[in-house]
Scaffold this motif. Structure first.
Motif, PDB file in Angstrom:
ATOM      1  N   PHE A 113       2.303  -2.878   3.853  1.00 43.47           N
ATOM      2  CA  PHE A 113       3.737  -2.652   3.626  1.00 43.47           C
ATOM      3  C   PHE A 113       3.930  -1.922   2.308  1.00 43.47           C
ATOM      4  CE2 PHE A 113       2.725  -6.896   1.991  1.00 43.47           C
ATOM      5  CZ  PHE A 113       3.306  -6.909   0.741  1.00 43.47           C
ATOM      6  N   ASP A 114       5.119  -1.322   2.147  1.00 44.69           N
ATOM      7  CA  ASP A 114       5.482  -0.720   0.872  1.00 44.69           C
ATOM      8  C   ASP A 114       6.747  -1.401   0.367  1.00 44.69           C
ATOM      9  OD1 ASP A 114       7.546   0.421   2.363  1.00 44.69           O
ATOM     10  OD2 ASP A 114       6.759   2.462   2.281  1.00 44.69           O
ATOM     11  N   ALA A 115       7.563  -0.722  -0.386  1.00 49.46           N
ATOM     12  CA  ALA A 115       8.742  -1.360  -0.972  1.00 49.46           C
ATOM     13  C   ALA A 115       9.852  -1.618   0.041  1.00 49.46           C
ATOM     14  CB  ALA A 115       9.288  -0.500  -2.114  1.00 49.46           C
ATOM     15  N   LYS A 116       9.806  -0.932   1.189  1.00 53.98           N
ATOM     16  CA  LYS A 116      10.921  -1.020   2.126  1.00 53.98           C
ATOM     17  C   LYS A 116      10.539  -1.357   3.556  1.00 53.98           C
ATOM     18  CE  LYS A 116      13.915   2.261  -0.362  1.00 53.98           C
ATOM     19  NZ  LYS A 116      14.682   3.536  -0.247  1.00 53.98           N
ATOM     20  N   GLY A 173       0.815  -1.206   0.000  1.00 54.69           N
ATOM     21  CA  GLY A 173       0.000   0.000   0.000  1.00 54.69           C
ATOM     22  C   GLY A 173       0.848   1.255   0.000  1.00 54.69           C
ATOM     23  N   THR A 174       0.203   2.378   0.221  1.00 58.79           N
ATOM     24  CA  THR A 174       0.895   3.666   0.257  1.00 58.79           C
ATOM     25  C   THR A 174       1.699   3.791   1.541  1.00 58.79           C
ATOM     26  OG1 THR A 174      -1.064   4.683   1.221  1.00 58.79           O
ATOM     27  CG2 THR A 174      -0.828   4.791  -1.179  1.00 58.79           C
ATOM     28  N   THR A 175       2.656   4.692   1.537  1.00 56.89           N
ATOM     29  CA  THR A 175       3.527   4.891   2.692  1.00 56.89           C
ATOM     30  C   THR A 175       2.879   5.857   3.676  1.00 56.89           C
ATOM     31  OG1 THR A 175       5.480   4.533   1.321  1.00 56.89           O
ATOM     32  CG2 THR A 175       5.805   5.646   3.435  1.00 56.89           C
ATOM     33  N   PRO A 176       2.580   5.413   4.899  1.00 61.84           N
ATOM     34  CA  PRO A 176       1.979   6.312   5.882  1.00 61.84           C
ATOM     35  C   PRO A 176       3.034   7.183   6.563  1.00 61.84           C
ATOM     36  CG  PRO A 176       2.250   4.149   6.845  1.00 61.84           C
ATOM     37  CD  PRO A 176       2.730   4.030   5.420  1.00 61.84           C
ATOM     38  N   LYS A 177       2.593   8.257   7.184  1.00 57.82           N
ATOM     39  CA  LYS A 177       3.466   9.104   7.989  1.00 57.82           C
ATOM     40  C   LYS A 177       3.407   8.623   9.422  1.00 57.82           C
ATOM     41  CE  LYS A 177       4.396  13.961   9.147  1.00 57.82           C
ATOM     42  NZ  LYS A 177       3.927  15.365   8.967  1.00 57.82           N
TER      43      LYS A 177
END
Length: 286
Positions: free
Chosen positions: A75-78, A28-32
């Protein structure tokens, strides 16, 4: 009989824990990571709830207003991400004094003698390697670990500011050093904030694949086109007025666990399963 034995071996290899509970996570998108759940920030995550049906280590939770939570995972790419919105009617050190248990007058020291989990807190436990031999707990490295996010103390902010603390096994100096390095370098991050209306708090948590999710020696999880299973447990601790925990270790009121038996919930084989899925979360049809 050989085929039966082979089948048993294969089934053991695909389990991430023996407890029959699981969570799926998708890209998914990267949260803050700021302790604020912004509109739409976690919409692409898998949502789950607690603590009804979880394992109580101390007094059972019977009222959702006393202690309950909504969680999200993706999760995202990292990095792997969790968020928790915890409902808690009494916040330790905020609605109460910072009383200490007779079991450990050094509980708030940020040393190996302290208790990182003493207070209102959450614990995240992951067995990235998906391996265990018997009744052992987390090894304290990228293959398996147990970390703490406390509402009112942290390694980076000290006593009075919520965030990450070194978890178990604190008795292992190497594990302690590894956890502290993860916190100080930002390999693992968490933010904890009291809800604006009180009566609860938000925790947002980020876990870097490298060095925190080591699926094999020197090999760290990366998203791909196939599912990866890891062991998973989650705990939420609730420290209220001292008298509310009378008879419990450290006067804890509640400590509820996603999986495991009472007294055994930190054993790797007692954990459930985190299924890291390929692709995005499926869109539900109306």
């Amino acid at each position: 009989m050989k085929w039966v034995a082979l089948s048993l071996i294969l089934s053991m290899n695909v389990m991430a824990g023996e407890w029959p509970r699981e969570l799926q996570a998708y890209r998914g998108t990267t949260p803050k990571i700021d302790g604020v759940i912004s509109a739409g920030e976690w919409d692409d995550a898998v949502r789950f709830e607690g603590v009804k049906g979880w394992t109580p280590q101390f007094s059972p939770t019977t009222d959702a207003d006393d202690l309950s939570l909504v969680g999200w995972v993706k999760f995202d790419a990292k990095r792997l991400y969790f968020a928790f919105r915890v409902k808690d009617d009494v916040l330790y050190g905020i609605d109460t004094s910072r009383w200490l248990s007779e079991k450990n007058p050094k509980a708030h020291e940020l040393t190996r003698e302290g208790w990182p989990w003493f207070g209102d807190e959450m614990e995240l436990l992951i067995n990235a390697s998906n391996q265990w031999k018997g009744d052992e707990n987390a090894s304290g490295d990228g293959s398996s670990w147990q970390m703490v996010c406390n509402l009112t103390k942290s390694r980076l902010g000290g006593v009075g500011k919520g965030g990450l603390l070194e978890g178990e096994p604190r008795s292992d100096a190497k594990a302690w050093e590894t956890y502290q390095r993860w916190i100080k370098t930002g390999a693992m991050q968490a933010a904890a904030k009291v809800l604006p209306e009180g009566k609860g708090y938000i925790i947002e948590w980020a876990v870097s694949f490298d060095p925190c999710l080591e699926i094999a020696p020197g090999k760290f999880f990366t998203p791909g086109d196939h599912e990866v299973k890891m062991g998973l447990n989650i705990a939420v601790g609730d420290l209220d007025e001292k008298e509310n925990g009378a008879g419990n270790f450290g006067n804890f009121h509640h400590e509820d666990w996603f999986t495991g038996e009472r007294g055994k919930r930190t054993n790797l084989k007692q954990w459930g399963t985190l299924r890291l899925m390929p692709g995005d979360k499926p869109v539900k049809s109306e």
